[in-house]
Enzyme design. Sequence first.
Site, mmCIF file in Angstrom:
data_model
loop_
_atom_site.group_PDB
_atom_site.id
_atom_site.type_symbol
_atom_site.label_atom_id
_atom_site.label_comp_id
_atom_site.label_asym_id
_atom_site.label_seq_id
_atom_site.Cartn_x
_atom_site.Cartn_y
_atom_site.Cartn_z
ATOM 1 N N ASP A 190 60.110 -126.355 19.354
ATOM 2 C CA ASP A 190 60.442 -125.764 20.657
ATOM 3 C C ASP A 190 61.710 -124.918 20.600
ATOM 4 O OD1 ASP A 190 58.302 -127.089 21.978
ATOM 5 O OD2 ASP A 190 59.500 -128.923 22.065
ATOM 6 N N ASP A 248 57.025 -127.794 27.230
ATOM 7 C CA ASP A 248 56.287 -128.319 26.090
ATOM 8 C C ASP A 248 55.530 -129.551 26.591
ATOM 9 O OD1 ASP A 248 55.595 -129.009 23.347
ATOM 10 O OD2 ASP A 248 57.118 -130.566 23.543
#
Length: 644
Positions: A545, A343
């Site tokens: 996430d 991420d």
Amino acid sequence: MNTEAKTAPRRQQVYKTDNESSPLFEKVKLHGELIAALTSGGLIAIAWTLGHFEHNTTSIVIYLLAFVIGGFAKAKEGISDTIAEKELNVEMLMIFAAIGSAIIGYWNEGAILIFIFALSGALETYTMNKSHKEISSLMGLQPEEATLVTNGIERIVHVSSLQIGDAILVKPGERIPADGKLLKGDTNVDQAAITGESIPVRKSLGDDVFAGTVNLRGSITVEVTKPNEDSLFQKIIKLVQSAQSEKSPSQQFIEKFEGTYVKFVLIAVGLMMFLPHFLLGWSWTESFYRAMILLVVASPCALVASIMPATLSAISNGARRGILFKGGVHLEQLGNLKAIAFDKTGTLTKGKPVVTDVIVSDSIDQNEFLQIVSSIENQSTHPLAQSIVNHVKSNGQELITIDGIEDMPGYGVKATVGETHWLIGKADLVGKEAAVTFNNGVAKQLASEGKTIVYVKAGNDIAGIIALKDVVRDDTVSAISDLKDLGIYTVMLTGDGEKTAEAIAAESHVDQHIAECLPETKVNHIKGLISKYDTVAMVGDGINDAPALATANVGIAMGQGTDVALETADVVLMKNDLPRIAEAVKLSKRMNRIIKQNIIFSISVIMLLILSNFFQIIDLPFGVIGHEGSTILVILNGLRLLKS
């Protein structure tokens, strides 16, 4: 009269530890198996000496004592496990072999078998205790007691009794006992245990503080915001404990294999008692003796000990470095990693935008410009506004009081300073054409670098622009480089636009970037990477996430990430230290290599001893030494993983 004594809060001791065990008792409890093994060895030496002086009855009694003292722990473990699981195990093979040796008069050999088996068991227990040492050291970072302040009265209480909203006093040099926020006082806090920061962090009213960190100066009062069981340190301890109880695929296979193998050995021993007598002309004593040796040397003790001590040592090593594995399965998989996805925000980058460029028109002073803009933005809670304010404050500039500020949702804010009207926000708010042409179109160049532009208009003209960017972490480039050196393909997944993603990807040196990702598209990209690279890891810190972390073969969460990310991930980087990922991969590869060495070595020794026994080359003492010696060697080989 002592006025200090008169006004000081009264202190009451309401918590103390009862029934504390003596240090001697604790040592005996901790090293009980080793003490029993060594006692057994001493008795064997005495019995052997007496046997040489024809005191056979006395010597047999002492051998029996050596059997009982040395073999009690393992016999109890073997019998209870057999009853519970309804399956024979290695411990039962050793019990049968020792009893069989005694039946045919080989008291010394049977006792030596018990002694070495007990010694290897004590060594394995030492490995377990060593792996649990990291939990103990973590526990030691959080105080057991806290000074609770209620209506001016101080009481010493156990941290487990603290409730949300309680006020606790922390003196200089003391560790903060609970997660909370600063209610009174001003201090510097050493947060190295949590974040790895070597420089103490300034804390003022309302700032968050964490259990286990150290208050460096001045007494402070902290309001508890989390119960003890939900504090960061307690979560870390639970993660390590769960990791030590979860078995890797290799360990699970060996344990399933053990039950079948033990049955096979017992059948082979039964055949060995009779077939050589009829087919090879061996005496009954020789056949039974060789069957007992087979029972010893064919036992898979070394094979069973090939994996667990190594895995526990590796988990312990990782915990010491701030890498928390939730189980051996995840540690084992890391060594096979072929690709890793990151991420962007809060993972590759710091997660907070910082001011990178300030460009003003020739008609205004930059310091005056920043003072007015930050004073206006100080009334806003928008992350970009707060970043501008922090930038100005860090340069030592004072803010001024401004009234009549109006928020314009989705666009920015407007305010009046003196007789001048100020607009701060997007290009659409200040006039798109004027924004684009300001200072020869410098905003376009800054935007192409992945920066967010805040436009400022004073009166009828653009007064300046402020560029902000979520900057790449200091250690990101080195972390990515280390992973590439290991042959791992790196990908960045982000919800940002293409230009920002491209700029951050270039700075981070990742192999590939994918922009404009929603949580569900991140999952799809992870699945695509798995189909191409087989074993893929995902690194993230946010709620968005979590689906990708769960989908990847190994999910890695940043220690300061959201609770959802921490719960979903398989590995947690306690100190948000990206280079630790490469260290974890290296540790996994090293562990897998040592496990392979152990398995090959243990199987080779078993085969060699079985063949040597069949050809009547070795006797029972050498069989015992060869078998148990190989077990001790594989445990020691696994213990090498405790070292960095």
